[in-house]
Write a protein that holds these residues in place. Structure first.
Motif, PDB file in Angstrom:
ATOM      1  N   HIS A 114     -65.943 -40.851  33.985  1.00 19.62           N
ATOM      2  CA  HIS A 114     -66.432 -39.476  33.871  1.00 19.62           C
ATOM      3  C   HIS A 114     -66.059 -38.843  32.541  1.00 19.62           C
ATOM      4  CE1 HIS A 114     -65.784 -40.212  38.290  1.00 19.62           C
ATOM      5  NE2 HIS A 114     -67.101 -39.872  38.263  1.00 19.62           N
ATOM      6  N   HIS A 115     -66.158 -39.592  31.463  1.00 24.15           N
ATOM      7  CA  HIS A 115     -65.832 -39.043  30.147  1.00 24.15           C
ATOM      8  C   HIS A 115     -67.083 -38.614  29.394  1.00 24.15           C
ATOM      9  CE1 HIS A 115     -61.710 -39.806  30.681  1.00 24.15           C
ATOM     10  NE2 HIS A 115     -61.691 -41.127  30.415  1.00 24.15           N
ATOM     11  N   ALA A 116     -68.127 -38.219  30.113  1.00 25.40           N
ATOM     12  CA  ALA A 116     -69.372 -37.780  29.495  1.00 25.40           C
ATOM     13  C   ALA A 116     -70.046 -36.769  30.415  1.00 25.40           C
ATOM     14  CB  ALA A 116     -70.293 -38.974  29.264  1.00 25.40           C
ATOM     15  N   VAL A 117     -70.872 -35.931  29.824  1.00 24.27           N
ATOM     16  CA  VAL A 117     -71.573 -34.909  30.604  1.00 24.27           C
ATOM     17  C   VAL A 117     -73.063 -35.275  30.617  1.00 24.27           C
ATOM     18  CG1 VAL A 117     -72.265 -32.504  30.726  1.00 24.27           C
ATOM     19  CG2 VAL A 117     -69.922 -33.110  30.069  1.00 24.27           C
ATOM     20  N   GLY A 118     -73.571 -35.521  31.813  1.00 19.08           N
ATOM     21  CA  GLY A 118     -74.974 -35.867  31.993  1.00 19.08           C
ATOM     22  C   GLY A 118     -75.166 -36.442  33.387  1.00 19.08           C
ATOM     23  N   ASP A 119     -76.366 -37.013  33.652  1.00 19.48           N
ATOM     24  CA  ASP A 119     -76.678 -37.556  34.976  1.00 19.48           C
ATOM     25  C   ASP A 119     -76.037 -38.927  35.113  1.00 19.48           C
ATOM     26  OD1 ASP A 119     -77.696 -38.249  37.389  1.00 19.48           O
ATOM     27  OD2 ASP A 119     -79.814 -37.945  36.870  1.00 19.48           O
ATOM     28  N   LEU A 120     -74.747 -38.921  35.453  1.00 20.90           N
ATOM     29  CA  LEU A 120     -74.001 -40.176  35.570  1.00 20.90           C
ATOM     30  C   LEU A 120     -74.538 -41.048  36.708  1.00 20.90           C
ATOM     31  CD1 LEU A 120     -70.346 -38.910  34.950  1.00 20.90           C
ATOM     32  CD2 LEU A 120     -71.917 -39.961  33.329  1.00 20.90           C
ATOM     33  N   GLN A 121     -75.035 -40.414  37.764  1.00 22.08           N
ATOM     34  CA  GLN A 121     -75.577 -41.175  38.890  1.00 22.08           C
ATOM     35  C   GLN A 121     -76.802 -41.986  38.463  1.00 22.08           C
ATOM     36  OE1 GLN A 121     -74.171 -41.654  41.726  1.00 22.08           O
ATOM     37  NE2 GLN A 121     -75.831 -42.927  42.549  1.00 22.08           N
ATOM     38  N   ALA A 122     -77.641 -41.384  37.578  1.00 21.91           N
ATOM     39  CA  ALA A 122     -78.805 -42.116  37.079  1.00 21.91           C
ATOM     40  C   ALA A 122     -78.373 -43.340  36.282  1.00 21.91           C
ATOM     41  CB  ALA A 122     -79.666 -41.204  36.210  1.00 21.91           C
ATOM     42  N   LEU A 123     -77.262 -43.178  35.519  1.00 19.49           N
ATOM     43  CA  LEU A 123     -76.770 -44.331  34.767  1.00 19.49           C
ATOM     44  C   LEU A 123     -76.265 -45.420  35.715  1.00 19.49           C
ATOM     45  CD1 LEU A 123     -74.839 -42.673  31.803  1.00 19.49           C
ATOM     46  CD2 LEU A 123     -77.223 -43.387  31.928  1.00 19.49           C
ATOM     47  N   ARG A 124     -75.574 -44.988  36.795  1.00 19.48           N
ATOM     48  CA  ARG A 124     -75.094 -45.974  37.771  1.00 19.48           C
ATOM     49  C   ARG A 124     -76.275 -46.728  38.403  1.00 19.48           C
ATOM     50  NH1 ARG A 124     -71.583 -41.576  39.071  1.00 19.48           N
ATOM     51  NH2 ARG A 124     -69.434 -42.028  38.424  1.00 19.48           N
ATOM     52  N   GLN A 125     -77.333 -45.997  38.710  1.00 22.52           N
ATOM     53  CA  GLN A 125     -78.504 -46.621  39.325  1.00 22.52           C
ATOM     54  C   GLN A 125     -79.144 -47.637  38.359  1.00 22.52           C
ATOM     55  OE1 GLN A 125     -80.958 -43.285  40.420  1.00 22.52           O
ATOM     56  NE2 GLN A 125     -79.764 -42.809  42.260  1.00 22.52           N
ATOM     57  N   ARG A 126     -79.202 -47.248  37.089  1.00 22.55           N
ATOM     58  CA  ARG A 126     -79.752 -48.183  36.098  1.00 22.55           C
ATOM     59  C   ARG A 126     -78.863 -49.436  35.972  1.00 22.55           C
ATOM     60  NH1 ARG A 126     -81.175 -45.196  30.585  1.00 22.55           N
ATOM     61  NH2 ARG A 126     -81.873 -47.327  30.098  1.00 22.55           N
ATOM     62  N   LEU A 127     -77.544 -49.196  36.032  1.00 21.83           N
ATOM     63  CA  LEU A 127     -76.630 -50.330  35.960  1.00 21.83           C
ATOM     64  C   LEU A 127     -76.749 -51.216  37.200  1.00 21.83           C
ATOM     65  CD1 LEU A 127     -73.487 -48.590  34.450  1.00 21.83           C
ATOM     66  CD2 LEU A 127     -74.973 -50.248  33.302  1.00 21.83           C
TER      67      LEU A 127
ATOM     68  N   GLY B 111     -72.825 -29.896  33.512  1.00 22.59           N
ATOM     69  CA  GLY B 111     -71.385 -29.698  33.297  1.00 22.59           C
ATOM     70  C   GLY B 111     -71.056 -28.265  32.916  1.00 22.59           C
ATOM     71  N   ARG B 112     -69.734 -27.991  32.856  1.00 21.86           N
ATOM     72  CA  ARG B 112     -69.287 -26.665  32.442  1.00 21.86           C
ATOM     73  C   ARG B 112     -67.902 -26.776  31.826  1.00 21.86           C
ATOM     74  NH1 ARG B 112     -65.545 -24.197  35.763  1.00 21.86           N
ATOM     75  NH2 ARG B 112     -65.040 -25.347  37.676  1.00 21.86           N
TER      76      ARG B 112
ATOM     77  N   PHE C  91     -69.404 -33.876  24.688  1.00 19.99           N
ATOM     78  CA  PHE C  91     -69.440 -34.809  25.824  1.00 19.99           C
ATOM     79  C   PHE C  91     -70.880 -35.190  26.218  1.00 19.99           C
ATOM     80  CE2 PHE C  91     -65.078 -33.219  26.272  1.00 19.99           C
ATOM     81  CZ  PHE C  91     -64.398 -34.420  26.382  1.00 19.99           C
ATOM     82  N   THR C  92     -71.833 -34.357  25.848  1.00 20.60           N
ATOM     83  CA  THR C  92     -73.243 -34.727  26.066  1.00 20.60           C
ATOM     84  C   THR C  92     -73.618 -35.884  25.122  1.00 20.60           C
ATOM     85  OG1 THR C  92     -73.852 -32.497  26.756  1.00 20.60           O
ATOM     86  CG2 THR C  92     -75.625 -33.917  25.942  1.00 20.60           C
ATOM     87  N   ARG C  93     -73.070 -35.822  23.880  1.00 25.38           N
ATOM     88  CA  ARG C  93     -73.326 -36.932  22.959  1.00 25.38           C
ATOM     89  C   ARG C  93     -72.696 -38.224  23.473  1.00 25.38           C
ATOM     90  NH1 ARG C  93     -72.350 -32.891  19.120  1.00 25.38           N
ATOM     91  NH2 ARG C  93     -70.219 -33.625  18.745  1.00 25.38           N
ATOM     92  N   LYS C  94     -71.542 -38.060  24.160  1.00 29.02           N
ATOM     93  CA  LYS C  94     -70.908 -39.226  24.784  1.00 29.02           C
ATOM     94  C   LYS C  94     -71.873 -39.846  25.813  1.00 29.02           C
ATOM     95  CE  LYS C  94     -66.403 -39.471  23.502  1.00 29.02           C
ATOM     96  NZ  LYS C  94     -65.683 -40.707  23.149  1.00 29.02           N
ATOM     97  N   TYR C  95     -72.523 -38.977  26.566  1.00 26.61           N
ATOM     98  CA  TYR C  95     -73.475 -39.426  27.586  1.00 26.61           C
ATOM     99  C   TYR C  95     -74.656 -40.130  26.924  1.00 26.61           C
ATOM    100  CZ  TYR C  95     -76.969 -39.255  31.308  1.00 26.61           C
ATOM    101  OH  TYR C  95     -77.926 -39.589  32.226  1.00 26.61           O
ATOM    102  N   GLU C  96     -75.141 -39.507  25.881  1.00 28.21           N
ATOM    103  CA  GLU C  96     -76.290 -40.098  25.183  1.00 28.21           C
ATOM    104  C   GLU C  96     -75.933 -41.456  24.596  1.00 28.21           C
ATOM    105  OE1 GLU C  96     -77.164 -37.046  22.398  1.00 28.21           O
ATOM    106  OE2 GLU C  96     -78.346 -35.850  23.814  1.00 28.21           O
ATOM    107  N   GLY C  97     -74.679 -41.608  24.183  1.00 31.37           N
ATOM    108  CA  GLY C  97     -74.232 -42.918  23.675  1.00 31.37           C
ATOM    109  C   GLY C  97     -74.271 -43.978  24.765  1.00 31.37           C
ATOM    110  N   LEU C  98     -73.874 -43.512  26.018  1.00 30.43           N
ATOM    111  CA  LEU C  98     -73.950 -44.467  27.135  1.00 30.43           C
ATOM    112  C   LEU C  98     -75.402 -44.858  27.426  1.00 30.43           C
ATOM    113  CD1 LEU C  98     -71.277 -42.891  29.534  1.00 30.43           C
ATOM    114  CD2 LEU C  98     -71.071 -45.021  28.228  1.00 30.43           C
ATOM    115  N   VAL C  99     -76.302 -43.878  27.315  1.00 27.41           N
ATOM    116  CA  VAL C  99     -77.730 -44.151  27.546  1.00 27.41           C
ATOM    117  C   VAL C  99     -78.238 -45.190  26.543  1.00 27.41           C
ATOM    118  CG1 VAL C  99     -80.050 -43.167  27.462  1.00 27.41           C
ATOM    119  CG2 VAL C  99     -78.198 -41.901  28.593  1.00 27.41           C
ATOM    120  N   VAL C 100     -77.868 -44.963  25.281  1.00 28.39           N
ATOM    121  CA  VAL C 100     -78.288 -45.897  24.241  1.00 28.39           C
ATOM    122  C   VAL C 100     -77.725 -47.298  24.514  1.00 28.39           C
ATOM    123  CG1 VAL C 100     -78.063 -46.493  21.806  1.00 28.39           C
ATOM    124  CG2 VAL C 100     -78.597 -44.141  22.479  1.00 28.39           C
ATOM    125  N   GLU C 101     -76.482 -47.365  24.930  1.00 31.95           N
ATOM    126  CA  GLU C 101     -75.846 -48.648  25.199  1.00 31.95           C
ATOM    127  C   GLU C 101     -76.539 -49.367  26.358  1.00 31.95           C
ATOM    128  OE1 GLU C 101     -71.289 -50.430  25.631  1.00 31.95           O
ATOM    129  OE2 GLU C 101     -71.640 -48.281  25.347  1.00 31.95           O
TER     130      GLU C 101
END
Length: 409
Positions: free
Chosen positions: A83-96, A7-8, A41-51
């Motif tokens: 898209h309210h987080a900064v990180g590899d969102l596609q990897a999260l979609r694949q995991r989901l 992200g930027r 927003f990276t912490r937001k991403y990490e929260g999604l990972v944890v969830e």
């Protein structure tokens, strides 16, 4: 402006996340530096990972239902797609996506397991129905009743089937229980009626027994009590609350009679024991006559002992055979001595014995001559046959000679 691989933040404070479809706006950050915005927003991403991590564990290790799992996945996916987080969102979609596949697979497995469980439950309920229908015709009232109650508990612990199948099986099961209960109720009603008749019969037996308590006609009354006892046993059982009382009265009436008889018999037993002592003394006196050497003296002495014996009354029943046996032994010895004397002095019997002995001796001598001739002629078979016949005649001759000796010659 600040950026990292996912992200930027531009000069206006707008935060972007990089995806396979290009950059997507995450949000606007005006409260601090661009680095702080990316960190937030990276912490937001990490929260999604944890969830997602937590959701994966719950799906794999708990009994979370497929519906609840799908709801949770949908909730996380909405956050990822927003898209309210900064990180590899596609990897999260694949995991989901993979988690969704796992949930569907688990749903299919549970569907199969539920179908198997349902089939097993149906088979088990059919077995319970079959057993209940067999018990419905049983006359083992207590055992069958307990087993039917146990079957109800087993039924309650089984899963329900589809309504039609479950209702049909339950109707059969319930009908079997009702049929058994109806038969058992009828049986015990008949049994109650029968026991009431038994009670009346035993009341009559008690009255008969009580009427005999004053009798002193020991033998016939004892026999009558035995008859009453046989009738009592054959009558069956009355109701529990009456049976014991009736028995105590019946038994009590007998006890009164037999106690009185026992007192009388005790006096009689004492007299009979004294008679036994006197008879034992006479038996010992008679036994001194043995062995018989002087027949005439022994016969006269035994007659005198026997006259005194007959003047003595009864002895106890259990001793009667023993003491009388001793006297019979002496009497038998005297009788045998008389028979031997008669045989010895009877000329006709001696002549018959001598004649039989002579005939047998002639037959033996004749056979011996025939045997010698057969052997001289070389006829071994005939000789052996004649020898067997000779053995039989010789045995008869020996016996006749022994009998002749008894006559003194």
């Amino acid at each position: 402006m600040s950026s990292d691989p996912w992200g930027r933040v531009d000069e206006t404070g707008t935060v972007y996340v990089r995806t396979a479809d290009g950059e997507k706006v995450v949000g606007s950050w005006q409260a601090g530096s661009p680095d702080e915005a990316l960190a937030y927003f990276t912490r937001k991403y990490e929260g999604l990972v944890v969830e997602i991590d937590l959701l994966e564990r719950r799906v794999k290790t708990t009994d979370l239902s497929a519906k609840d799992a799908e709801t949770a996945v949908s909730h996380v996916r909405e956050q990822v797609d927003a898209h309210h987080a900064v990180g590899d969102l596609q990897a999260l979609r694949q995991r989901l996506d993979k988690l969704t596949e796992t949930i569907e697979s688990r749903r299919a497995e549970r569907r199969v397991a539920k179908a198997k469980q349902s089939e097993e439950a149906k088979q088990r309920k059919e077995e319970l129905v079959a057993e209940a229908e067999q018990l419905a015709v049983s006359e083992q009232w207590r055992v069958a009743g307990e087993r039917l109650r146990a079957l109800v508990d087993i039924w309650k612990g089984l899963p329900r089937l589809d309504r039609k199948s479950d209702d049909e099986l339950w109707q059969r099961f319930s009908h079997a229980r009702s049929a058994f209960s109806k038969r058992r109720k009828g049986h015990f009603a008949a049994l109650d009626s029968e026991r009431e008749q038994v009670r009346k019969r035993k009341e009559k037996l008690v009255a008969d027994a009580e009427a005999l308590t004053g009798s002193r006609d020991w033998g016939p009354t004892s026999a009558k009590y035995r008859e009453l006892m046989q009738e009592w046993k054959a009558a069956g059982r009355a109701q529990r609350e009456h049976e014991e009382d009736l028995w105590q009265r019946f038994r009590g009436a007998q006890d009164v009679f037999f106690q009185a008889r026992s007192e009388v018999f005790a006096e009689r037993d004492a007299e009979q024991r004294e008679n036994l002592t006197r008879k034992e003394e006479l038996a010992a006196e008679a036994e001194k006559l043995l062995p018989v050497t002087d027949l005439k003296a022994a016969r006269n002495a035994f007659r005198l002992v026997n006259e005194r014996w007959d003047a003595i009354g009864h002895v106890p029943r259990d001793a009667k055979a023993g003491v009388e046996g001793r006297m019979h032994t002496v009497e038998r010895a005297i009788t045998e001595a008389e028979e031997a004397e008669w045989r010895r002095t009877n000329p006709e019997a001696r002549a018959r014995a001598a004649g039989l002995t002579g005939q047998l001796q002639d037959a033996v001598d004749k056979l011996r001559g025939q045997i010698e001739k057969a052997r001289a002629a070389g006829n071994t078979a005939k000789a052996e046959k004649l020898e067997r016949e000779l053995a039989g005649r010789q045995a008869l001759l020996d016996q006749a000679l022994k009998g002749l000796e008894e006559f003194g010659g």
